[in-house]
Every structure is written in structure tokens, then in C-alpha cells.
Design an enzyme around this catalytic site. Structure first.
Site, PDB file in Angstrom:
ATOM      1  N   GLU A  78       0.821  -1.209   0.000  1.00  0.00           N
ATOM      2  CA  GLU A  78       0.000   0.000   0.000  1.00  0.00           C
ATOM      3  C   GLU A  78       0.856   1.262   0.000  1.00  0.00           C
ATOM      4  OE1 GLU A  78      -3.025  -0.143  -0.570  1.00  0.00           O
ATOM      5  OE2 GLU A  78      -3.666  -2.166   0.016  1.00  0.00           O
ATOM      6  N   CYS A 139      -7.613  -1.149   8.510  1.00  0.00           N
ATOM      7  CA  CYS A 139      -6.236  -1.285   7.993  1.00  0.00           C
ATOM      8  C   CYS A 139      -5.682   0.082   7.616  1.00  0.00           C
ATOM      9  CB  CYS A 139      -6.201  -2.206   6.773  1.00  0.00           C
ATOM     10  SG  CYS A 139      -6.501  -3.918   7.185  1.00  0.00           S
ATOM     11  N   HIS A 157      -1.606  -5.718   2.149  1.00  0.00           N
ATOM     12  CA  HIS A 157      -2.894  -6.427   2.143  1.00  0.00           C
ATOM     13  C   HIS A 157      -2.714  -7.789   1.484  1.00  0.00           C
ATOM     14  CE1 HIS A 157      -5.821  -2.954   2.995  1.00  0.00           C
ATOM     15  NE2 HIS A 157      -6.175  -3.942   3.784  1.00  0.00           N
TER      16      HIS A 157
END
Ligand code: PCA
Length: 189
Positions: A78, A139, A157
Site C-alpha cells: 500500500e 487497515c 494487504h
């Protein structure tokens, strides 16, 4: 010391791949002197609180967090954390969309060399991508607070595991998820 975190199961699933991966890494003695492992609750309030308590309790070189992103087929590195929460999977109707914290930056963009990490995963035939959205659930919230703390951090993820039986959804085997996590925690420091 590197802090490694994962999440408890949430929504309608009784397991979370990130938790199973964390447990496997924690059992591996080769990490016992270099890495600390921490499981976080899936809650906008206590998730970030538990993380921040750990980050402030000792000096970590870096923090790498794992969570589940059902529906994705690749391991997502991410790039961005946003200052926003948007009710998602959460049955708590009291949570309204809005900023995580007021008068703070709208987003943090992770400037670390995520491309090098992605290429390392691809070298091992592991499906990987750089993602520009960690969503707006817990998250993302945990990632936002880690970056706000100015610690070198990364959120990853993971796809569903095949045994989660989410029909029609992509999944990735536990062996592959664990290998990916090992490569990431050994190379992000
Ligand atoms: N995934 C959720 C929260 C916990 C997890 O493993 C998310 O993507 O926000």
C-alpha cells in the site's frame, strides 16, 4: 527491532490470513531477536491505540503491518493512507464516515522503495502489486497512524486463503502468503 502486526478475523470470516501468517512468523526462531509480533483488534479506536502503545514503548527501526483484502488476487503493497473512515464490514451503525483525526493531513504517501519489494516478490513467482488505496477501514486507519508517527512503515494487504471458501473470489495459498511475508519482513528495515 522491527514491529510486525496483523489483524484478528472480522466480518463474516472466522480467520484472517494475516493472523495465521503472523503466528507462523512468530514461531520461526530466526526472527526472535530481530522482530516483534503484535495482533491488532479490528476496531477504529483500539486498533490504532494498541499499535501506538507498542510503537511508543520502544524504539523500532520500522513497522510492517499485514491485513486481509478479500477480493484482491495479488499481495498489495500500500502506497497511501488517508485521513478518512468509511463504515465497511462493520456492523456498528454508530460509525459515520468522516476524518480519522481533525486538523491533520488528509493523506500520507509512503515514499519507501515499494517497487523494489514488489520485484523481489515477483522474482519468487508471488503475485504482487503496488496499490494506491488501502481502503477506508481499520487497515487504512492503522497505516495512517503509523505514518503520522513518522516511523518507517509499510502496510501489506493479503488475499483470501483458499480455505476461506469465498466462492468466486481469488485466493492465494498459505505457503505463498507466508513466503511473501518472510521476504517482506526480511527486506523492509
Ligand atoms: N482487513 C481490514 C481490517 C482488518 C483486515 O485484516 C481492512 O482492510 O481494513
Amino acid at each position: 527491532m522491527i514491529l510486525v502486526t496483523a489483524f484478528e478475523p472480522f466480518g463474516n470470516s472466522s480467520l484472517n490470513p494475516s493472523q495465521l501468517v503472523l503466528q507462523a512468523l512468530e514461531k520461526n526462531l530466526k526472527y526472535s531477536r530481530t522482530h516483534k509480533f503484535l495482533l491488532l483488534p479490528v476496531d477504529y479506536q483500539t486498533g490504532p491505540e494498541v499499535l501506538l502503545k507498542a510503537l511508543r514503548s520502544e524504539k523500532f527501526q520500522a513497522c510492517i503491518s499485514f491485513g486481509q483484502a478479500g477480493g484482491r488476487s495479488k499481495i498489495s503493497l500500500e502506497r497511501v493512507a488517508i485521513n478518512w473512515k468509511e463504515k465497511d464490514f462493520n456492523l456498528d451503525q454508530s460509525i459515520k464516515p468522516g476524518p480519522l483525526v481533525i486538523n491533520e493531513p488528509e493523506a500520507f504517501i509512503n515514499n519507501e522503495d515499494l517497487l523494489a519489494l514488489k520485484l523481489k516478490l515477483l522474482e519468487h513467482n508471488l503475485p504482487a502489486e503496488i496499490s494506491l488505496s488501502a481502503g477506508a477501514y481499520v487497515c487504512n486507519a492503522v497505516y495512517y497512524f503509523a505514518m503520522k508517527e513518522k516511523i518507517k512503515s509499510l502496510f501489506v494487504h493479503l488475499p483470501f486463503l483458499p480455505e476461506q471458501n469465498q466462492s468466486g473470489q481469488p485466493s492465494l495459498s498459505f505457503q505463498q502468503q507466508r513466503l511473501a511475508a518472510e521476504i517482506l519482513i526480511e527486506n523492509f528495515n
